[in-house]
Design a protein around this motif. Structure first.
Motif, PDB file in Angstrom:
ATOM      1  N   SER A 212       0.526  -1.395   0.143  1.00 18.21           N
ATOM      2  CA  SER A 212       0.028   0.099  -0.032  1.00 18.21           C
ATOM      3  C   SER A 212       0.999   1.189  -0.031  1.00 18.21           C
ATOM      4  O   SER A 212       0.284   2.402  -0.108  1.00 18.21           O
ATOM      5  N   GLY A 213       2.058   1.212   0.380  1.00 17.77           N
ATOM      6  CA  GLY A 213       2.858   2.218   0.338  1.00 17.77           C
ATOM      7  C   GLY A 213       4.336   1.904   0.741  1.00 17.77           C
ATOM      8  O   GLY A 213       4.953   0.668   0.796  1.00 17.77           O
ATOM      9  N   PHE A 214       5.242   2.951   1.233  1.00 20.19           N
ATOM     10  CA  PHE A 214       6.564   2.733   1.536  1.00 20.19           C
ATOM     11  C   PHE A 214       6.838   3.365   2.587  1.00 20.19           C
ATOM     12  O   PHE A 214       6.502   4.426   2.873  1.00 20.19           O
ATOM     13  N   SER A 215       8.036   3.012   3.348  1.00 28.72           N
ATOM     14  CA  SER A 215       8.609   3.615   4.585  1.00 28.72           C
ATOM     15  C   SER A 215       9.977   3.637   3.978  1.00 28.72           C
ATOM     16  O   SER A 215      10.626   2.854   3.411  1.00 28.72           O
ATOM     17  N   CYS A 216      10.414   5.005   4.212  1.00 29.96           N
ATOM     18  CA  CYS A 216      11.741   5.506   3.451  1.00 29.96           C
ATOM     19  C   CYS A 216      12.631   5.909   4.306  1.00 29.96           C
ATOM     20  O   CYS A 216      12.273   6.766   5.263  1.00 29.96           O
ATOM     21  N   LEU A 217      13.896   5.729   4.107  1.00 30.20           N
ATOM     22  CA  LEU A 217      14.992   6.536   4.847  1.00 30.20           C
ATOM     23  C   LEU A 217      16.232   6.973   3.973  1.00 30.20           C
ATOM     24  O   LEU A 217      16.458   6.151   2.937  1.00 30.20           O
ATOM     25  N   ALA A 218      16.657   7.945   4.159  1.00 27.67           N
ATOM     26  CA  ALA A 218      17.520   8.541   3.234  1.00 27.67           C
ATOM     27  C   ALA A 218      19.054   8.789   4.159  1.00 27.67           C
ATOM     28  O   ALA A 218      18.823   9.257   5.521  1.00 27.67           O
ATOM     29  N   LEU A 219      20.083   8.095   3.684  1.00 34.58           N
ATOM     30  CA  LEU A 219      21.268   8.261   4.577  1.00 34.58           C
ATOM     31  C   LEU A 219      22.384   9.050   3.807  1.00 34.58           C
ATOM     32  O   LEU A 219      22.531   9.096   2.624  1.00 34.58           O
ATOM     33  N   GLU A 220      23.172   9.426   4.653  1.00 32.83           N
ATOM     34  CA  GLU A 220      24.129  10.266   4.071  1.00 32.83           C
ATOM     35  C   GLU A 220      25.432   9.690   4.169  1.00 32.83           C
ATOM     36  O   GLU A 220      25.625   8.577   5.267  1.00 32.83           O
ATOM     37  N   ARG A 221      26.415   9.879   3.332  1.00 31.46           N
ATOM     38  CA  ARG A 221      27.744   9.071   3.460  1.00 31.46           C
ATOM     39  C   ARG A 221      28.755   9.886   3.829  1.00 31.46           C
ATOM     40  O   ARG A 221      28.726  11.021   4.168  1.00 31.46           O
ATOM     41  N   GLU A 222      29.755   9.057   4.300  1.00 28.31           N
ATOM     42  CA  GLU A 222      30.866   9.714   5.084  1.00 28.31           C
ATOM     43  C   GLU A 222      31.916  10.530   4.081  1.00 28.31           C
ATOM     44  O   GLU A 222      32.608  11.525   4.438  1.00 28.31           O
ATOM     45  N   SER A 223      31.780  10.344   2.779  1.00 26.66           N
ATOM     46  CA  SER A 223      32.677  10.949   1.686  1.00 26.66           C
ATOM     47  C   SER A 223      31.652  11.216   0.561  1.00 26.66           C
ATOM     48  O   SER A 223      30.632  10.705   0.412  1.00 26.66           O
ATOM     49  N   GLU A 224      32.418  11.935  -0.481  1.00 22.08           N
ATOM     50  CA  GLU A 224      31.510  12.045  -1.808  1.00 22.08           C
ATOM     51  C   GLU A 224      31.890  10.937  -2.798  1.00 22.08           C
ATOM     52  O   GLU A 224      31.857  11.346  -4.117  1.00 22.08           O
ATOM     53  N   ASP A 225      32.182  10.096  -2.448  1.00 18.59           N
ATOM     54  CA  ASP A 225      32.556   8.991  -3.496  1.00 18.59           C
ATOM     55  C   ASP A 225      31.586   7.964  -3.771  1.00 18.59           C
ATOM     56  O   ASP A 225      31.761   7.042  -4.589  1.00 18.59           O
ATOM     57  N   GLY A 226      30.115   8.288  -3.529  1.00 23.29           N
ATOM     58  CA  GLY A 226      29.186   7.675  -3.799  1.00 23.29           C
ATOM     59  C   GLY A 226      28.047   8.529  -3.957  1.00 23.29           C
ATOM     60  O   GLY A 226      27.956   9.808  -3.658  1.00 23.29           O
ATOM     61  N   PRO A 227      26.648   7.764  -4.343  1.00 22.88           N
ATOM     62  CA  PRO A 227      25.503   8.702  -4.402  1.00 22.88           C
ATOM     63  C   PRO A 227      24.998   8.807  -3.015  1.00 22.88           C
ATOM     64  O   PRO A 227      25.120   8.098  -2.165  1.00 22.88           O
ATOM     65  N   LEU A 228      23.903   9.556  -3.049  1.00 25.51           N
ATOM     66  CA  LEU A 228      22.977   9.736  -1.760  1.00 25.51           C
ATOM     67  C   LEU A 228      21.976   8.759  -2.184  1.00 25.51           C
ATOM     68  O   LEU A 228      21.296   8.684  -3.171  1.00 25.51           O
ATOM     69  N   ARG A 229      21.712   7.871  -1.147  1.00 24.72           N
ATOM     70  CA  ARG A 229      20.791   6.968  -1.310  1.00 24.72           C
ATOM     71  C   ARG A 229      19.298   7.120  -0.552  1.00 24.72           C
ATOM     72  O   ARG A 229      19.628   7.594   0.625  1.00 24.72           O
ATOM     73  N   VAL A 230      18.301   6.609  -0.972  1.00 28.26           N
ATOM     74  CA  VAL A 230      17.068   6.582  -0.168  1.00 28.26           C
ATOM     75  C   VAL A 230      16.471   5.232  -0.265  1.00 28.26           C
ATOM     76  O   VAL A 230      16.220   4.756  -1.347  1.00 28.26           O
ATOM     77  N   HIS A 231      16.505   4.407   0.971  1.00 27.52           N
ATOM     78  CA  HIS A 231      15.885   2.981   0.892  1.00 27.52           C
ATOM     79  C   HIS A 231      14.413   3.174   1.046  1.00 27.52           C
ATOM     80  O   HIS A 231      13.576   3.791   1.689  1.00 27.52           O
ATOM     81  N   ALA A 232      13.572   2.525   0.100  1.00 24.05           N
ATOM     82  CA  ALA A 232      12.213   2.713  -0.002  1.00 24.05           C
ATOM     83  C   ALA A 232      11.977   1.315   0.262  1.00 24.05           C
ATOM     84  O   ALA A 232      12.173   0.278  -0.405  1.00 24.05           O
ATOM     85  N   LEU A 233      11.071   0.869   1.417  1.00 25.93           N
ATOM     86  CA  LEU A 233      10.606  -0.605   1.717  1.00 25.93           C
ATOM     87  C   LEU A 233       9.103  -0.566   1.667  1.00 25.93           C
ATOM     88  O   LEU A 233       8.430   0.217   2.131  1.00 25.93           O
ATOM     89  N   GLY A 234       8.631  -1.493   0.796  1.00 30.38           N
ATOM     90  CA  GLY A 234       7.157  -1.665   0.572  1.00 30.38           C
ATOM     91  C   GLY A 234       6.412  -2.409   1.677  1.00 30.38           C
ATOM     92  O   GLY A 234       7.160  -3.155   2.396  1.00 30.38           O
ATOM     93  N   ARG A 235       5.559  -1.543   1.941  1.00 30.16           N
ATOM     94  CA  ARG A 235       4.682  -2.063   3.201  1.00 30.16           C
ATOM     95  C   ARG A 235       3.355  -2.303   3.266  1.00 30.16           C
ATOM     96  O   ARG A 235       2.764  -1.690   2.126  1.00 30.16           O
ATOM     97  N   SER A 236       2.760  -3.169   3.851  1.00 29.92           N
ATOM     98  CA  SER A 236       1.307  -3.602   3.847  1.00 29.92           C
ATOM     99  C   SER A 236       0.857  -3.985   5.414  1.00 29.92           C
ATOM    100  O   SER A 236       1.647  -4.391   6.150  1.00 29.92           O
ATOM    101  N   ALA A 237      -0.460  -3.568   5.510  1.00 32.00           N
ATOM    102  CA  ALA A 237      -0.819  -3.775   6.763  1.00 32.00           C
ATOM    103  C   ALA A 237      -0.955  -5.391   6.988  1.00 32.00           C
ATOM    104  O   ALA A 237      -0.984  -5.895   8.105  1.00 32.00           O
ATOM    105  N   ALA A 238      -0.899  -6.232   6.059  1.00 35.89           N
ATOM    106  CA  ALA A 238      -1.264  -7.669   6.047  1.00 35.89           C
ATOM    107  C   ALA A 238       0.196  -8.438   5.880  1.00 35.89           C
ATOM    108  O   ALA A 238       0.347  -9.357   5.945  1.00 35.89           O
ATOM    109  N   GLU A 239       1.212  -7.594   6.179  1.00 36.83           N
ATOM    110  CA  GLU A 239       2.594  -8.084   5.975  1.00 36.83           C
ATOM    111  C   GLU A 239       3.214  -9.209   7.145  1.00 36.83           C
ATOM    112  O   GLU A 239       2.709  -8.942   8.223  1.00 36.83           O
ATOM    113  N   ALA A 240       3.638 -10.204   6.557  1.00 32.67           N
ATOM    114  CA  ALA A 240       4.096 -11.339   7.657  1.00 32.67           C
ATOM    115  C   ALA A 240       5.322 -10.857   8.492  1.00 32.67           C
ATOM    116  O   ALA A 240       5.518 -11.200   9.645  1.00 32.67           O
TER     117      ALA A 240
END
Length: 258
Positions: A212-240
């Motif tokens: 039905s939607g997503f729980s999201c978390l944006a994390l920063e990196r210690e250096s500029e050698d990689g991208p900014l990442r947002v983790h999006a986890l699919g969620r459901s009221a019926a999830e096991a």
């Protein structure tokens, strides 16, 4: 600890506030003043302005040097809400967690507990801290009408406006990582156009298998050698299984929250 939501600053589209149930002294909300506002160029730029203002104020008052952002998209935490802050309203809301050396509790330690067992920081002088944060927000804000957020044209290369700016990588059955194509160590350095591209990518993720939607978390990196990442986890009221329980214990996330 439960408080009335305490307004600390209001900008053009967003307001900065202390949540009703702050998990740490560095837990601040950025929420839309008008829930019907479209996430577009102006509101994205204003969000970045507010985010940078919050960072500066938390650094001034608490010495915060590391930050993480959590939010829900078309999802409201239910039950024990392991791994995510409780929902305060249906208004689009971002939870900013400032981290600093010597903190007495951490966001991850609080989020690992069921919502009704999270103690917050009952011994912390929250009234005095909020007064200091409100003062720092006012002191740090630029002159009226001047935003510190990057402009849409401040992109990399002459064709950046039309080039892809983010990508989505599926790393698990309900786990997608949305990341910038260019190295971005800090949310502070992301462009409004990249923020809008991330939002459009999130809105376009499929809601299959009863999600039905997503729980999201944006994390920063210690250096500029990689991208900014947002983790999006699919969620459901019926999830096991609550997918956030594993995510917050993963090496990348635990460093940011625990």
């Amino acid at each position: 600890m439960g408080l009335e939501r305490r307004l600390l600053y209001r900008s053009g589209f967003w307001e900065i506030a202390r949540p009703r149930h702050p998990l740490t002294a560095g837990h601040i909300l950025i929420r839309l003043s008008d829930p019907s506002t479209e996430f577009a160029q102006a509101s994205a730029s204003d969000w970045l302005f507010c985010h940078n203002l919050v960072r500066a104020a938390l650094h001034d008052v608490l010495g915060a040097t590391r930050f993480a952002v959590m939010f829900a998209h078309q999802w409201h935490p239910i039950g024990s809400a392991i791994g995510e802050p409780v929902a305060e309203s249906s208004t689009p809301t971002f939870h900013v967690f400032g981290r600093w050396d010597g903190e007495t509790t951490t966001p991850g330690a609080q989020l690992s507990l069921p919502a009704h067992r999270r103690p917050g920081e009952p011994g912390h002088p929250m009234d005095a801290t909020d007064a200091a944060i409100r003062e720092a927000l006012q002191r740090r804000r630029p002159e009226a009408g001047v935003s510190s957020a990057p402009e849409a044209g401040d992109a990399v290369g002459p064709s950046a406006a039309s080039a892809p700016m983010v990508r989505a990588v599926q790393v698990g059955p309900v786990h997608t990582v949305i990341e910038t194509l260019r190295p971005v160590a800090s949310i502070r350095d992301i462009l409004p156009t990249e923020l809008l591209a991330m939002g459009a990518t999130l809105a376009g993720l499929p809601l299959s298998g009863g999600l039905s939607g997503f729980s999201c978390l944006a994390l920063e990196r210690e250096s500029e050698d990689g991208p900014l990442r947002v983790h999006a986890l699919g969620r459901s009221a019926a999830e096991a299984v609550n997918p956030l329980e594993d995510l917050i214990r993963s090496p990348e996330v635990s460093l940011a929250l625990l």
